[in-house]
Design an enzyme around this catalytic site. Structure first.
Site, PDB file in Angstrom:
ATOM      1  N   ASP A  16     -26.770 -54.002 -37.212  1.00 59.36           N
ATOM      2  CA  ASP A  16     -25.416 -53.464 -37.146  1.00 59.36           C
ATOM      3  C   ASP A  16     -25.550 -51.932 -37.170  1.00 59.36           C
ATOM      4  OD1 ASP A  16     -22.517 -53.285 -37.531  1.00 59.36           O
ATOM      5  OD2 ASP A  16     -23.051 -52.647 -39.560  1.00 59.36           O
TER       6      ASP A  16
ATOM      7  N   ASP B  56     -22.516 -49.044 -37.812  1.00 63.65           N
ATOM      8  CA  ASP B  56     -21.732 -48.358 -38.857  1.00 63.65           C
ATOM      9  C   ASP B  56     -21.989 -48.971 -40.235  1.00 63.65           C
ATOM     10  OD1 ASP B  56     -19.845 -46.286 -37.794  1.00 63.65           O
ATOM     11  OD2 ASP B  56     -19.283 -47.922 -36.448  1.00 63.65           O
TER      12      ASP B  56
ATOM     13  N   SER C 192     -22.799 -53.794 -32.291  1.00 64.11           N
ATOM     14  CA  SER C 192     -21.595 -53.342 -32.985  1.00 64.11           C
ATOM     15  C   SER C 192     -20.372 -54.102 -32.498  1.00 64.11           C
ATOM     16  CB  SER C 192     -21.380 -51.849 -32.735  1.00 64.11           C
ATOM     17  OG  SER C 192     -20.136 -51.445 -33.284  1.00 64.11           O
TER      18      SER C 192
ATOM     19  N   ASN D 151     -17.506 -52.658 -32.630  1.00 63.29           N
ATOM     20  CA  ASN D 151     -16.564 -51.589 -32.295  1.00 63.29           C
ATOM     21  C   ASN D 151     -16.400 -51.472 -30.768  1.00 63.29           C
ATOM     22  OD1 ASN D 151     -15.223 -49.173 -31.869  1.00 63.29           O
ATOM     23  ND2 ASN D 151     -16.166 -48.181 -33.632  1.00 63.29           N
TER      24      ASN D 151
ATOM     25  N   LYS E 268     -19.304 -60.147 -33.440  1.00 57.61           N
ATOM     26  CA  LYS E 268     -19.839 -60.905 -34.567  1.00 57.61           C
ATOM     27  C   LYS E 268     -18.678 -61.474 -35.375  1.00 57.61           C
ATOM     28  CE  LYS E 268     -21.708 -56.973 -35.509  1.00 57.61           C
ATOM     29  NZ  LYS E 268     -22.302 -55.820 -36.205  1.00 57.61           N
TER      30      LYS E 268
END
Ligand SMILES: [Mg+2]
Length: 278
Positions: free
Chosen positions: A18, A20, A51, A53, A195
């Site tokens: 991952d 962040d 990620s 994001n 995820k």
């Protein structure tokens, strides 16, 4: 859970990180992250990054990691954008989409040839996402397509409630926008990507040829990162440098508990080096 000392790195040939809260926080590399990634690569472990994001493209992430001292190829970065586009093009090919999202989502859909429209009479699919340009106009278009015209389906790029920032702050993420849409329309969100869902795992597995039981997933969030590992048969390492603290871990249900817990990400390495030199 097992102690970090009993975790054998020789059992691992792929590592998924991952970003962040795991590799960096904001624009600052987390302590030990570059050392761990470098050491795993020296051992021949394949390293990939992942990620949820959807506001940044894989290229942006690869450039950021490289600038932070972890040289990274764009092909080794996977985000919820990859799995969102894959789902749209395979499950609803030809569908006209209204993405409530930022430019990277729109660009990823456009690059895949997905038709985009803000006309509620033409929209087949509303994609809810982490969108800092979200406004009443977008909510109205989604409402009309889903509720008034009763023609569109609703999916979301990622399940996250917020994106963590340095200093404990955060930004409302896709779950907030999905909740606004479902609250108004009563239309359920029928699929969520990123995820811990299977779509993103399949894309990474296909690209890397990973063997789940020889793969270690590093992450800071139990409900996405650790759940992702547990659902798809991978091993998992929780870092305490992001969202999760020891109290949250203690309260977590069994199915989202990690194999090992790392206060600092390279603690894994330290334990292994100590054993090797012992
Ligand atoms: Mg994270």
């Amino acid at each position: 859970m097992q102690s970090v000392d009993s975790f054998d790195l020789n059992d691992i040939d792929t590592a998924i990180f991952d970003l962040d809260g795991t590799i960096y926080l904001g624009d600052a590399l987390l302590p030990g992250a570059a050392r761990l990634v470098g050491s795993l690569r020296e051992r021949g472990v394949r390293t990939v990054f992942c990620s949820n994001n959807p506001t940044k493209s894989p290229t942006t992430y690869a450039d950021k990691l490289t600038a932070l001292g972890i040289g990274t190829d764009v092909d080794d970065v996977f985000t919820s954008l990859n799995s969102t586009v894959r789902w749209v093009t395979t499950t609803m090919p030809g569908a006209t989409v209204f993405p409530i999202g930022e430019q990277p989502l729109i660009e990823a859909l456009t690059a895949a040839g997905v038709p985009i429209s803000d006309d509620p009479t033409r929209i087949d699919l509303v994609i809810s996402s982490y969108d800092r340009t979200f406004d009443y106009r977008k909510l109205q278009i989604a409402f009309d397509a889903l509720w008034f015209h009763r023609r569109a389906r609703l999916v979301a790029t990622n399940p996250d409630r917020f994106c963590p920032f340095p200093g404990g702050r955060g930004e409302p993420d896709a779950a907030c926008i999905t909740a606004a849409i479902t609250a108004g329309t009563g239309v359920p969100c029928e699929a969520v990507f990123g995820k811990p869902e299977r779509g993103l795992f399949d894309i990474i597995a296909q690209a890397t040829g990973l063997v789940p039981e020889r793969t270690l997933m590093f992450g800071d969030r139990l409900s996405t990162d650790i759940s992702f590992a547990r659902r798809h048969g991978m091993r998992s390492a929780l870092v305490l440098t992001g969202e999760t603290d020891t109290a949250m871990l203690a309260a977590a249900p069994e199915d989202i508990r990690p194999d090992v817990v790392l206060p600092r990400i390279d603690d894994l390495l330290a334990a292994h080096d100590d054993r090797r030199s012992a």
